[in-house]
Scaffold this motif. Structure first.
Motif, PDB file in Angstrom:
ATOM      1  N   ARG A  74      37.014  39.590  34.323  1.00 31.18           N
ATOM      2  CA  ARG A  74      38.214  38.758  34.209  1.00 31.18           C
ATOM      3  C   ARG A  74      39.431  39.508  34.748  1.00 31.18           C
ATOM      4  O   ARG A  74      40.254  38.954  35.457  1.00 31.18           O
ATOM      5  N   GLU A  75      39.542  40.790  34.408  1.00 32.41           N
ATOM      6  CA  GLU A  75      40.665  41.603  34.852  1.00 32.41           C
ATOM      7  C   GLU A  75      40.700  41.691  36.378  1.00 32.41           C
ATOM      8  O   GLU A  75      41.754  41.542  37.004  1.00 32.41           O
ATOM      9  N   GLN A  76      39.545  41.923  36.987  1.00 29.09           N
ATOM     10  CA  GLN A  76      39.468  42.036  38.438  1.00 29.09           C
ATOM     11  C   GLN A  76      39.795  40.705  39.120  1.00 29.09           C
ATOM     12  O   GLN A  76      40.510  40.660  40.125  1.00 29.09           O
ATOM     13  N   ARG A  77      39.277  39.616  38.567  1.00 27.40           N
ATOM     14  CA  ARG A  77      39.519  38.298  39.157  1.00 27.40           C
ATOM     15  C   ARG A  77      41.000  37.937  39.095  1.00 27.40           C
ATOM     16  O   ARG A  77      41.582  37.457  40.085  1.00 27.40           O
ATOM     17  N   ASP A  78      41.612  38.157  37.943  1.00 29.48           N
ATOM     18  CA  ASP A  78      43.026  37.805  37.792  1.00 29.48           C
ATOM     19  C   ASP A  78      43.915  38.657  38.693  1.00 29.48           C
ATOM     20  O   ASP A  78      44.859  38.153  39.319  1.00 29.48           O
ATOM     21  N   ARG A  79      43.626  39.959  38.742  1.00 30.89           N
ATOM     22  CA  ARG A  79      44.442  40.841  39.582  1.00 30.89           C
ATOM     23  C   ARG A  79      44.276  40.485  41.056  1.00 30.89           C
ATOM     24  O   ARG A  79      45.257  40.417  41.812  1.00 30.89           O
ATOM     25  N   ALA A  80      43.046  40.252  41.494  1.00 30.34           N
ATOM     26  CA  ALA A  80      42.803  39.872  42.888  1.00 30.34           C
ATOM     27  C   ALA A  80      43.514  38.564  43.220  1.00 30.34           C
ATOM     28  O   ALA A  80      44.130  38.422  44.295  1.00 30.34           O
ATOM     29  N   GLY A  81      43.464  37.597  42.303  1.00 34.07           N
ATOM     30  CA  GLY A  81      44.137  36.316  42.540  1.00 34.07           C
ATOM     31  C   GLY A  81      45.642  36.471  42.631  1.00 34.07           C
ATOM     32  O   GLY A  81      46.294  35.868  43.490  1.00 34.07           O
ATOM     33  N   GLN A  82      46.219  37.283  41.741  1.00 34.11           N
ATOM     34  CA  GLN A  82      47.667  37.493  41.756  1.00 34.11           C
ATOM     35  C   GLN A  82      48.103  38.138  43.071  1.00 34.11           C
ATOM     36  O   GLN A  82      49.092  37.724  43.695  1.00 34.11           O
ATOM     37  N   LEU A  83      47.364  39.141  43.512  1.00 34.15           N
ATOM     38  CA  LEU A  83      47.735  39.832  44.744  1.00 34.15           C
ATOM     39  C   LEU A  83      47.518  38.952  45.972  1.00 34.15           C
ATOM     40  O   LEU A  83      48.269  39.033  46.945  1.00 34.15           O
ATOM     41  N   LEU A  84      46.500  38.115  45.930  1.00 35.18           N
ATOM     42  CA  LEU A  84      46.263  37.191  47.044  1.00 35.18           C
ATOM     43  C   LEU A  84      47.435  36.222  47.175  1.00 35.18           C
ATOM     44  O   LEU A  84      47.937  35.970  48.280  1.00 35.18           O
ATOM     45  N   ALA A  85      47.891  35.668  46.041  1.00 34.73           N
ATOM     46  CA  ALA A  85      49.052  34.771  46.065  1.00 34.73           C
ATOM     47  C   ALA A  85      50.301  35.516  46.512  1.00 34.73           C
ATOM     48  O   ALA A  85      51.118  34.986  47.291  1.00 34.73           O
ATOM     49  N   ARG A  86      50.449  36.758  46.059  1.00 41.65           N
ATOM     50  CA  ARG A  86      51.624  37.554  46.450  1.00 41.65           C
ATOM     51  C   ARG A  86      51.640  37.797  47.949  1.00 41.65           C
ATOM     52  O   ARG A  86      52.679  37.687  48.610  1.00 41.65           O
ATOM     53  N   PHE A  87      50.469  38.133  48.509  1.00 40.63           N
ATOM     54  CA  PHE A  87      50.404  38.389  49.942  1.00 40.63           C
ATOM     55  C   PHE A  87      50.674  37.118  50.744  1.00 40.63           C
ATOM     56  O   PHE A  87      51.361  37.149  51.763  1.00 40.63           O
ATOM     57  N   LEU A  88      50.136  35.980  50.261  1.00 44.05           N
ATOM     58  CA  LEU A  88      50.340  34.709  50.962  1.00 44.05           C
ATOM     59  C   LEU A  88      51.824  34.398  51.120  1.00 44.05           C
ATOM     60  O   LEU A  88      52.271  34.018  52.206  1.00 44.05           O
ATOM     61  N   PHE A  89      52.600  34.564  50.045  1.00 46.20           N
ATOM     62  CA  PHE A  89      54.004  34.164  50.086  1.00 46.20           C
ATOM     63  C   PHE A  89      54.944  35.277  50.534  1.00 46.20           C
ATOM     64  O   PHE A  89      55.996  35.003  51.107  1.00 46.20           O
ATOM     65  N   SER A  90      54.582  36.529  50.292  1.00 42.32           N
ATOM     66  CA  SER A  90      55.484  37.607  50.688  1.00 42.32           C
ATOM     67  C   SER A  90      55.336  37.973  52.162  1.00 42.32           C
ATOM     68  O   SER A  90      56.298  38.406  52.798  1.00 42.32           O
ATOM     69  N   GLY A  91      54.134  37.792  52.713  1.00 45.44           N
ATOM     70  CA  GLY A  91      53.894  38.158  54.107  1.00 45.44           C
ATOM     71  C   GLY A  91      54.870  37.527  55.085  1.00 45.44           C
ATOM     72  O   GLY A  91      55.525  38.226  55.867  1.00 45.44           O
ATOM     73  N   PRO A  92      55.018  36.188  55.085  1.00 44.93           N
ATOM     74  CA  PRO A  92      55.963  35.560  56.011  1.00 44.93           C
ATOM     75  C   PRO A  92      57.405  36.012  55.793  1.00 44.93           C
ATOM     76  O   PRO A  92      58.161  36.180  56.754  1.00 44.93           O
TER      77      PRO A  92
END
Length: 474
Positions: A254-272
């Protein structure tokens, strides 16, 4: 295995086995039913055989067929579970592996692009590929300065194959439609075809990767490997260890899934916002989960998928990002209208949402819609942005897909009247694909936090200071 098939007639013949195979398996299934097997068992066996053939054909062809398979794989969360199960394993294979290109072909490309003495550039070069994707495969090596590197070698004839495959697949779109019920496959194929020429250009890919590597060099959450060397059909980057996101999806804690999801969303919106570029190929094969001390060239030790209680907690994980072959160039970051429409929709201001959608071309001038109906259509989709944390699940994704795809649904009737301006096609696909991956992860994510930090227009602009406050104090 032979070289990548390049003649259109050969590739068309292989692709034609997909619809022919569908028909043949249906006949086989009827025979099994007559033989006494239950409909449920026959259906499950039929779907498994279809998935196996899909992987075999698309994987062997690589090119556009492989790219199509990868695009489908991120949407499997929208499939009804009884269909998704048999396809999930086969489609996931397309994200991480494909039949390799022969060693002699790899060497021929390296001689042509790096010169007869190409081996002198490397201390070591592993002829066995570590990964194979839609237009090339990756070999692990050690650069002459001692750095561990990934050497991406483009398949000879990949450009011709990509365009040919996608043209042929568009002709089979009606037959492939049942793979993702409710999704119009043909526009997906058309959009993929429009983008493949950029992915073939390793100079553009190197430029995009360098921009990301420079921006995220000291980032505590995201790791992007440096570009070491770039040629016409060869791209050398720093090697990055880590746990593939597909493994986190299949067996992560659960910890790995949540952290990976949070960082994926962060990269999606912060990248541009940070680079003016949107990474536009968010399938799980392009991401790794890394320990805090790891970076490009670092070790993946310290993360064991499925192991509880990693030292340092969830914050110890970082997201490694690969493959910048497909990007959307957004010099000003994501368009303000996305954030503005989300903010006004969450505030319940139907007219303001409708007016902005009309201004931007999401509602054509010839169409008149009820603003309240438009808001009602949008609210379930944007539910993850209305709360501090949201758990993305396959069932939620299927619920949204069913609501919009059901011809009897008011949402389906309204959705048919909306328009997607061409400039938003890639943003739309990347967003949907990322949500699909979050649902595969079953991740609980603070999406609103990322929107407030990175999405233009999501937070209301403060009222201009007219000086009244200063005068009052005086």
């Amino acid at each position: 295995m032979s070289d990548l098939p390049r003649k259109a007639v050969t590739r068309t013949a292989k692709l034609a086995t997909l619809p022919l195979g569908f028909a043949g398996r249906a006949t086989w299934g009827l025979g099994k039913r007559i033989g006494g097997k239950s409909a449920e068992i026959v259906t499950r066996e039929l779907q498994q055989r279809t998935a196996d053939q899909l992987f075999k054909v698309l994987g062997e062809l690589k090119g556009g067929a492989m790219k199509f398979g990868q695009a489908l794989s991120v949407f499997e969360s929208a499939l009804p579970e009884e269909i998704a199960g048999p396809y999930r394993a086969a489609l996931t294979k397309l994200q991480e592996a494909a039949p390799p290109m022969p060693t002699r072909t790899v060497h021929a490309v390296l001689v042509e692009r790096l010169g007869e003495e190409w081996r002198e550039l490397f201390v070591e070069f592993d002829d066995k590929p570590s990964a194979a994707a839609s237009i090339g495969q990756v070999h692990r090596a050690v650069w002459h300065d001692g750095r561990a590197v990934a050497v991406k070698v483009q398949y000879p004839g990949a450009g011709e194959a990509l365009l040919s495959d996608l043209t042929q697949l568009s002709r089979f779109a009606r037959l492939l439609g049942p793979l993702i019920p409710g999704m119009d496959i043909k526009p997906l194929i058309t959009e993929l075809r429009d983008r493949v020429s950029e992915e073939l250009d390793y100079a553009l890919e190197a430029e995009a990767q360098r921009a990301h590597a420079a921006e995220f060099a000291d980032d505590p959450d995201v790791v992007v490997p440096e570009v070491v060397h770039q040629g016409e059909q060869v791209l050398v980057t720093e090697w990055m260890e880590g746990v593939p996101l597909a493994e986190v999806i299949s067996g992560g804690t659960r910890e790995q899934r949540d952290r990976a999801g949070q960082l994926l969303a962060r990269f999606l919106f912060s990248g541009p916002a940070r680079t003016g570029l949107l990474h536009a190929d968010p399938h799980p094969g392009n991401f790794r989960l890394l320990p805090a001390a790891a970076g490009a060239g670092g070790s993946g030790a310290g993360i064991e998928v499925g192991a509880e209680g990693e030292e340092g907690g969830a914050g110890a994980f970082r997201l490694g990002v690969l493959d910048f072959g497909t990007v959307d160039r957004l010099p000003g970051g994501l368009p303000d209208i996305i954030g503005e429409a989300l903010r006004t929709a969450l505030a319940g201001d139907a007219q303001a949402v409708y007016d902005r959608l009309c201004e931007e071309g999401f509602v054509k001038g010839s169409i008149d819609l009820d603003p309240d109906a438009v808001l009602e259509y949008l609210l379930p989709i944007i539910e993850p942005t209305a709360v501090e944390e949201f758990t993305f699940t396959r069932s939620w994704m299927r619920e949204q897909a069913t609501r919009i795809a059901d011809p009897r649904s008011p949402a389906h009737q309204l959705g048919k009247q909306l328009n997607l301006p061409p400039s938003y096609l890639l943003i739309h696909r990347v967003t949907l694909s990322t949500i699909g991956v979050l649902c595969q992860l079953n991740a609980t994510v603070g999406l609103r936090e990322e929107l407030e930090s990175w999405l233009p227009g999501f937070l209301a602009k403060p009222a201009p200071d007219d000086g009244a406050g200063i005068e009052a104090e005086v």
